[in-house]
Design a protein around this motif. Structure first.
Motif, PDB file in Angstrom:
ATOM      1  N   SER A  77       1.012  -1.059   0.317  1.00  0.00           N
ATOM      2  CA  SER A  77       0.910  -0.045   0.037  1.00  0.00           C
ATOM      3  C   SER A  77       0.945   1.499   0.272  1.00  0.00           C
ATOM      4  O   SER A  77       1.710   1.249   0.159  1.00  0.00           O
ATOM      5  CB  SER A  77      -0.732  -0.010   1.315  1.00  0.00           C
ATOM      6  N   ASP A  81      -3.263   3.167  -0.850  1.00  0.00           N
ATOM      7  CA  ASP A  81      -3.910   2.762  -2.183  1.00  0.00           C
ATOM      8  C   ASP A  81      -3.415   1.301  -2.919  1.00  0.00           C
ATOM      9  O   ASP A  81      -1.935   1.120  -2.246  1.00  0.00           O
ATOM     10  CB  ASP A  81      -3.466   3.747  -3.653  1.00  0.00           C
ATOM     11  N   ARG A  83      -2.921  -2.172  -3.194  1.00  0.00           N
ATOM     12  CA  ARG A  83      -2.099  -3.185  -4.878  1.00  0.00           C
ATOM     13  C   ARG A  83      -1.731  -4.403  -4.194  1.00  0.00           C
ATOM     14  O   ARG A  83      -1.530  -4.766  -3.240  1.00  0.00           O
ATOM     15  CB  ARG A  83      -1.188  -2.226  -5.047  1.00  0.00           C
TER      16      ARG A  83
END
Length: 319
Positions: A77, A81, A83
Protein backbone atom coordinates in the motif's frame (compact mmCIF):
# COMPACT_ATOMS: atom_id res chain seq x y z
CA UNK A 1 23.37 -7.08 -34.79
CA UNK A 2 20.04 -8.93 -34.81
CA UNK A 3 19.99 -11.54 -32.04
CA UNK A 4 16.57 -13.00 -32.86
CA UNK A 5 12.89 -12.28 -33.36
CA UNK A 6 10.15 -12.59 -30.75
CA UNK A 7 7.01 -14.61 -31.59
CA UNK A 8 5.12 -11.37 -32.24
CA UNK A 9 7.73 -10.27 -34.76
CA UNK A 10 9.68 -7.74 -32.69
CA UNK A 11 13.42 -7.90 -33.40
CA UNK A 12 15.88 -8.31 -30.53
CA UNK A 13 19.41 -6.97 -30.85
CA UNK A 14 22.80 -7.93 -29.46
CA UNK A 15 25.47 -5.32 -28.77
CA UNK A 16 29.17 -5.65 -28.10
CA UNK A 17 31.06 -3.27 -25.82
CA UNK A 18 34.80 -3.59 -25.51
CA UNK A 19 38.02 -2.23 -24.07
CA UNK A 20 41.55 -3.56 -24.22
CA UNK A 21 40.69 -5.76 -21.23
CA UNK A 22 37.04 -6.82 -21.58
CA UNK A 23 34.53 -7.80 -24.24
CA UNK A 24 30.92 -7.57 -23.12
CA UNK A 25 27.78 -8.62 -24.99
CA UNK A 26 24.39 -7.23 -23.97
CA UNK A 27 20.92 -7.76 -25.44
CA UNK A 28 18.13 -5.21 -25.40
CA UNK A 29 15.80 -8.06 -24.41
CA UNK A 30 15.69 -7.49 -20.66
CA UNK A 31 18.91 -5.46 -20.86
CA UNK A 32 20.62 -8.81 -20.37
CA UNK A 33 24.35 -9.26 -19.95
CA UNK A 34 25.03 -12.27 -22.18
CA UNK A 35 28.80 -12.54 -21.75
CA UNK A 36 31.79 -10.87 -20.11
CA UNK A 37 35.01 -12.19 -21.64
CA UNK A 38 38.47 -11.60 -20.18
CA UNK A 39 41.61 -13.49 -21.20
CA UNK A 40 39.48 -15.60 -23.54
CA UNK A 41 37.16 -16.79 -20.77
CA UNK A 42 33.44 -16.00 -20.49
CA UNK A 43 32.60 -15.40 -16.83
CA UNK A 44 28.82 -15.06 -17.20
CA UNK A 45 26.58 -18.10 -16.70
CA UNK A 46 23.41 -18.26 -18.77
CA UNK A 47 22.02 -18.78 -22.26
CA UNK A 48 24.20 -17.65 -25.16
CA UNK A 49 21.66 -18.24 -27.92
CA UNK A 50 18.42 -16.36 -28.44
CA UNK A 51 16.11 -19.37 -28.42
CA UNK A 52 17.61 -20.58 -25.13
CA UNK A 53 17.37 -17.09 -23.62
CA UNK A 54 13.61 -17.04 -24.24
CA UNK A 55 13.27 -20.25 -22.22
CA UNK A 56 15.26 -18.89 -19.27
CA UNK A 57 13.38 -18.80 -15.96
CA UNK A 58 16.31 -17.72 -13.77
CA UNK A 59 16.59 -14.05 -14.86
CA UNK A 60 20.07 -14.71 -16.25
CA UNK A 61 21.91 -11.42 -16.80
CA UNK A 62 18.67 -9.42 -16.80
CA UNK A 63 17.62 -6.08 -15.37
CA UNK A 64 14.91 -6.91 -12.83
CA UNK A 65 12.04 -4.55 -12.01
CA UNK A 66 9.79 -2.70 -11.44
CA UNK A 67 10.61 -4.21 -8.03
CA UNK A 68 13.41 -6.75 -7.85
CA UNK A 69 13.31 -9.49 -5.22
CA UNK A 70 10.18 -10.35 -3.22
CA UNK A 71 7.03 -8.63 -2.02
CA UNK A 72 5.22 -10.65 0.66
CA UNK A 73 1.98 -12.17 -0.61
CA UNK A 74 2.04 -9.74 -3.54
CA UNK A 75 0.48 -6.97 -1.46
CA UNK A 76 1.49 -3.42 -0.61
CA UNK A 77 0.00 0.00 0.00
CA UNK A 78 1.17 3.54 -0.85
CA UNK A 79 -0.65 6.54 0.62
CA UNK A 80 -3.73 4.39 1.25
CA UNK A 81 -3.74 2.93 -2.26
CA UNK A 82 -3.71 -0.84 -1.68
CA UNK A 83 -2.38 -2.98 -4.50
CA UNK A 84 -2.16 -6.69 -5.27
CA UNK A 85 0.48 -7.82 -7.73
CA UNK A 86 1.18 -11.23 -9.26
CA UNK A 87 2.19 -14.07 -6.96
CA UNK A 88 4.85 -15.85 -9.00
CA UNK A 89 7.25 -17.29 -6.41
CA UNK A 90 5.44 -19.50 -3.93
CA UNK A 91 3.10 -17.15 -2.03
CA UNK A 92 5.11 -14.05 -3.00
CA UNK A 93 5.76 -11.61 -5.83
CA UNK A 94 9.22 -11.84 -7.42
CA UNK A 95 11.25 -9.59 -9.76
CA UNK A 96 8.39 -7.52 -11.14
CA UNK A 97 5.83 -10.23 -11.81
CA UNK A 98 4.75 -12.29 -14.81
CA UNK A 99 6.28 -9.94 -17.39
CA UNK A 100 8.88 -7.93 -15.54
CA UNK A 101 11.58 -5.77 -17.07
CA UNK A 102 13.62 -8.93 -17.73
CA UNK A 103 11.21 -9.90 -20.53
CA UNK A 104 10.77 -6.46 -22.13
CA UNK A 105 12.41 -5.24 -25.34
CA UNK A 106 14.21 -2.08 -24.29
CA UNK A 107 14.63 0.82 -26.71
CA UNK A 108 18.15 1.66 -27.85
CA UNK A 109 19.00 5.30 -27.26
CA UNK A 110 22.76 5.05 -27.88
CA UNK A 111 25.11 2.27 -28.95
CA UNK A 112 28.86 2.79 -29.24
CA UNK A 113 32.10 0.90 -28.71
CA UNK A 114 32.14 1.55 -24.97
CA UNK A 115 28.58 2.62 -24.09
CA UNK A 116 25.05 1.27 -24.49
CA UNK A 117 22.04 3.31 -23.35
CA UNK A 118 18.67 1.55 -23.12
CA UNK A 119 15.29 3.02 -22.17
CA UNK A 120 11.99 1.49 -21.10
CA UNK A 121 8.50 2.86 -20.55
CA UNK A 122 6.45 1.00 -17.96
CA UNK A 123 2.83 2.11 -18.18
CA UNK A 124 0.58 2.95 -15.25
CA UNK A 125 -1.11 -0.29 -14.19
CA UNK A 126 1.44 -2.60 -15.77
CA UNK A 127 1.65 -5.63 -13.48
CA UNK A 128 -0.74 -3.50 -11.36
CA UNK A 129 1.97 -1.08 -10.26
CA UNK A 130 0.83 2.55 -9.98
CA UNK A 131 2.21 5.36 -12.13
CA UNK A 132 3.96 5.66 -15.46
CA UNK A 133 7.65 4.89 -15.06
CA UNK A 134 10.53 5.86 -17.33
CA UNK A 135 13.76 3.90 -16.92
CA UNK A 136 17.22 4.57 -18.37
CA UNK A 137 19.95 1.90 -18.20
CA UNK A 138 23.48 2.91 -19.17
CA UNK A 139 26.15 0.24 -19.58
CA UNK A 140 29.76 1.43 -19.92
CA UNK A 141 33.00 -0.53 -20.36
CA UNK A 142 36.29 1.07 -19.30
CA UNK A 143 39.46 -1.04 -19.02
CA UNK A 144 38.63 -3.94 -16.65
CA UNK A 145 35.31 -2.51 -15.52
CA UNK A 146 31.68 -2.84 -16.59
CA UNK A 147 29.44 -0.18 -15.05
CA UNK A 148 25.65 -0.02 -14.99
CA UNK A 149 23.70 3.08 -14.01
CA UNK A 150 19.95 2.71 -13.60
CA UNK A 151 17.65 5.73 -13.37
CA UNK A 152 13.88 5.79 -12.94
CA UNK A 153 11.29 8.60 -12.93
CA UNK A 154 7.55 8.36 -12.20
CA UNK A 155 4.48 10.57 -12.59
CA UNK A 156 2.76 9.13 -9.50
CA UNK A 157 3.85 7.56 -6.24
CA UNK A 158 5.09 4.05 -6.91
CA UNK A 159 7.75 1.58 -5.78
CA UNK A 160 11.02 0.89 -7.58
CA UNK A 161 13.90 -1.45 -6.82
CA UNK A 162 16.12 -2.11 -9.82
CA UNK A 163 19.08 -4.47 -10.12
CA UNK A 164 20.95 -6.69 -12.55
CA UNK A 165 20.75 -10.46 -12.09
CA UNK A 166 23.95 -11.70 -13.73
CA UNK A 167 25.35 -15.06 -12.60
CA UNK A 168 29.14 -15.26 -12.35
CA UNK A 169 31.61 -18.13 -12.48
CA UNK A 170 35.28 -17.19 -12.63
CA UNK A 171 36.63 -20.75 -12.58
CA UNK A 172 35.11 -22.37 -15.67
CA UNK A 173 34.26 -25.36 -13.46
CA UNK A 174 30.79 -26.92 -13.23
CA UNK A 175 30.04 -25.23 -9.89
CA UNK A 176 31.07 -22.18 -7.89
CA UNK A 177 32.23 -24.29 -4.93
CA UNK A 178 35.98 -23.81 -5.53
CA UNK A 179 35.71 -20.00 -5.42
CA UNK A 180 35.88 -17.77 -2.36
CA UNK A 181 33.51 -14.93 -1.51
CA UNK A 182 33.95 -11.89 0.71
CA UNK A 183 30.95 -9.67 1.55
CA UNK A 184 31.51 -6.24 3.09
CA UNK A 185 28.50 -6.52 5.38
CA UNK A 186 28.25 -6.73 9.18
CA UNK A 187 24.53 -7.58 9.17
CA UNK A 188 21.89 -9.48 7.22
CA UNK A 189 18.11 -9.83 7.15
CA UNK A 190 16.88 -13.28 8.29
CA UNK A 191 14.02 -14.78 6.29
CA UNK A 192 10.99 -16.95 6.88
CA UNK A 193 10.26 -20.24 5.10
CA UNK A 194 9.18 -18.35 1.95
CA UNK A 195 12.34 -16.19 1.78
CA UNK A 196 10.64 -13.04 3.06
CA UNK A 197 12.67 -11.06 5.63
CA UNK A 198 11.08 -11.34 9.07
CA UNK A 199 11.90 -7.71 9.86
CA UNK A 200 15.01 -8.26 11.93
CA UNK A 201 18.43 -6.90 11.04
CA UNK A 202 20.97 -9.15 12.75
CA UNK A 203 24.78 -9.11 12.99
CA UNK A 204 26.54 -11.76 10.93
CA UNK A 205 29.14 -12.23 13.64
CA UNK A 206 29.01 -15.72 15.07
CA UNK A 207 26.72 -17.01 12.29
CA UNK A 208 27.16 -19.04 9.14
CA UNK A 209 26.36 -15.87 7.18
CA UNK A 210 29.60 -14.14 8.22
CA UNK A 211 31.57 -13.57 5.00
CA UNK A 212 33.55 -10.55 6.15
CA UNK A 213 36.60 -12.73 5.63
CA UNK A 214 36.70 -14.61 2.35
CA UNK A 215 35.28 -18.12 2.65
CA UNK A 216 35.16 -21.06 0.27
CA UNK A 217 31.70 -21.21 -1.27
CA UNK A 218 31.69 -25.01 -1.13
CA UNK A 219 31.93 -24.76 2.64
CA UNK A 220 28.72 -22.68 2.67
CA UNK A 221 26.89 -25.70 1.30
CA UNK A 222 27.84 -28.34 3.84
CA UNK A 223 26.90 -29.85 7.17
CA UNK A 224 29.63 -27.72 8.73
CA UNK A 225 27.44 -24.67 8.11
CA UNK A 226 23.85 -25.87 8.70
CA UNK A 227 22.26 -22.43 8.23
CA UNK A 228 23.68 -22.19 4.70
CA UNK A 229 23.77 -25.89 3.83
CA UNK A 230 20.99 -25.36 1.27
CA UNK A 231 22.91 -22.45 -0.22
CA UNK A 232 22.50 -18.71 0.10
CA UNK A 233 19.55 -16.62 -1.03
CA UNK A 234 19.82 -13.80 1.52
CA UNK A 235 20.04 -10.04 1.69
CA UNK A 236 23.20 -8.60 3.22
CA UNK A 237 23.09 -5.14 4.79
CA UNK A 238 26.11 -3.45 3.27
CA UNK A 239 28.39 -1.47 5.53
CA UNK A 240 27.47 2.19 5.13
CA UNK A 241 29.80 4.47 3.20
CA UNK A 242 29.02 7.53 1.09
CA UNK A 243 28.69 6.86 -2.65
CA UNK A 244 29.76 3.61 -4.27
CA UNK A 245 31.35 1.10 -1.94
CA UNK A 246 32.90 -2.32 -2.44
CA UNK A 247 30.17 -4.82 -1.65
CA UNK A 248 31.70 -8.16 -2.61
CA UNK A 249 34.90 -9.80 -3.83
CA UNK A 250 34.65 -13.13 -5.65
CA UNK A 251 37.92 -14.98 -6.26
CA UNK A 252 38.95 -18.11 -8.11
CA UNK A 253 42.12 -19.19 -6.23
CA UNK A 254 43.37 -21.32 -9.13
CA UNK A 255 43.23 -18.81 -11.99
CA UNK A 256 43.46 -15.79 -9.63
CA UNK A 257 40.56 -14.21 -11.51
CA UNK A 258 38.86 -11.72 -9.21
CA UNK A 259 35.49 -9.95 -9.45
CA UNK A 260 35.00 -6.80 -7.38
CA UNK A 261 31.41 -5.57 -7.07
CA UNK A 262 30.85 -1.97 -6.00
CA UNK A 263 27.51 -0.21 -5.59
CA UNK A 264 25.57 2.58 -3.91
CA UNK A 265 22.75 0.14 -3.01
CA UNK A 266 21.97 -0.52 0.65
CA UNK A 267 21.73 -4.28 0.18
CA UNK A 268 23.26 -7.18 -1.71
CA UNK A 269 21.19 -10.30 -2.37
CA UNK A 270 23.58 -13.24 -2.52
CA UNK A 271 22.12 -16.21 -4.39
CA UNK A 272 24.22 -19.31 -4.98
CA UNK A 273 22.10 -20.61 -7.83
CA UNK A 274 20.54 -23.73 -6.37
CA UNK A 275 17.68 -23.51 -8.90
CA UNK A 276 19.75 -22.93 -12.01
CA UNK A 277 19.38 -25.72 -14.62
CA UNK A 278 22.71 -26.93 -13.26
CA UNK A 279 22.70 -26.21 -9.54
CA UNK A 280 25.38 -23.80 -8.26
CA UNK A 281 26.80 -23.20 -11.73
CA UNK A 282 26.91 -19.47 -11.02
CA UNK A 283 26.43 -16.95 -8.24
CA UNK A 284 24.21 -13.86 -8.42
CA UNK A 285 25.35 -10.80 -6.48
CA UNK A 286 22.32 -8.51 -6.78
CA UNK A 287 22.91 -4.95 -5.59
CA UNK A 288 19.48 -3.63 -4.59
CA UNK A 289 17.10 -2.39 -1.92
CA UNK A 290 15.99 -4.81 0.78
CA UNK A 291 13.37 -7.46 -0.08
CA UNK A 292 9.79 -6.56 0.94
CA UNK A 293 10.94 -3.07 1.91
CA UNK A 294 7.58 -1.54 1.01
CA UNK A 295 5.98 -3.58 3.82
CA UNK A 296 8.80 -3.06 6.34
CA UNK A 297 8.88 0.60 7.41
CA UNK A 298 12.34 0.50 9.06
CA UNK A 299 13.98 -0.84 5.86
CA UNK A 300 15.38 1.74 3.38
CA UNK A 301 12.41 3.05 1.40
CA UNK A 302 11.77 1.98 -2.20
CA UNK A 303 8.95 4.51 -2.71
CA UNK A 304 9.48 6.87 -5.67
CA UNK A 305 7.43 10.06 -5.97
CA UNK A 306 6.97 12.51 -8.83
CA UNK A 307 9.82 14.98 -9.10
CA UNK A 308 12.24 12.49 -7.56
CA UNK A 309 14.58 10.00 -9.21
CA UNK A 310 15.53 6.47 -8.24
CA UNK A 311 19.14 5.70 -9.14
CA UNK A 312 21.33 2.67 -8.81
CA UNK A 313 25.03 2.29 -9.59
CA UNK A 314 26.65 -1.14 -9.99
CA UNK A 315 30.27 -1.68 -11.03
CA UNK A 316 31.87 -5.02 -11.83
CA UNK A 317 35.67 -5.02 -12.08
CA UNK A 318 37.26 -8.20 -13.41
CA UNK A 319 40.95 -8.71 -12.64
Amino acid sequence: MIFGTLPGGAPVELFELSSDKLTVRISNYGGRIISVVKDGMDMIVGPKHFEDMLKDTCYCGAICGRVANRIAKGRFSIDGDSRTVAVNNGPNHLHGGIQGFDSKVWQVQEAGRNTLVLTLHSADGEENYPGNLEVVATYTVVEETLHLRLEAYADAATIVNLTNHAYWNLSGKPTIDSMTLEIRASAYTPVDATNIPDGRILPVEGTDFDLRKAALLGERNSAAHPDTAAGLDHNYVLDSEPGDKIAAILLDPESRHRLIVATDAPGLQVYTGEYLPQARQGIALEAQGFPNAVNTPHFPSVILRPGQSSTRSITWTVR
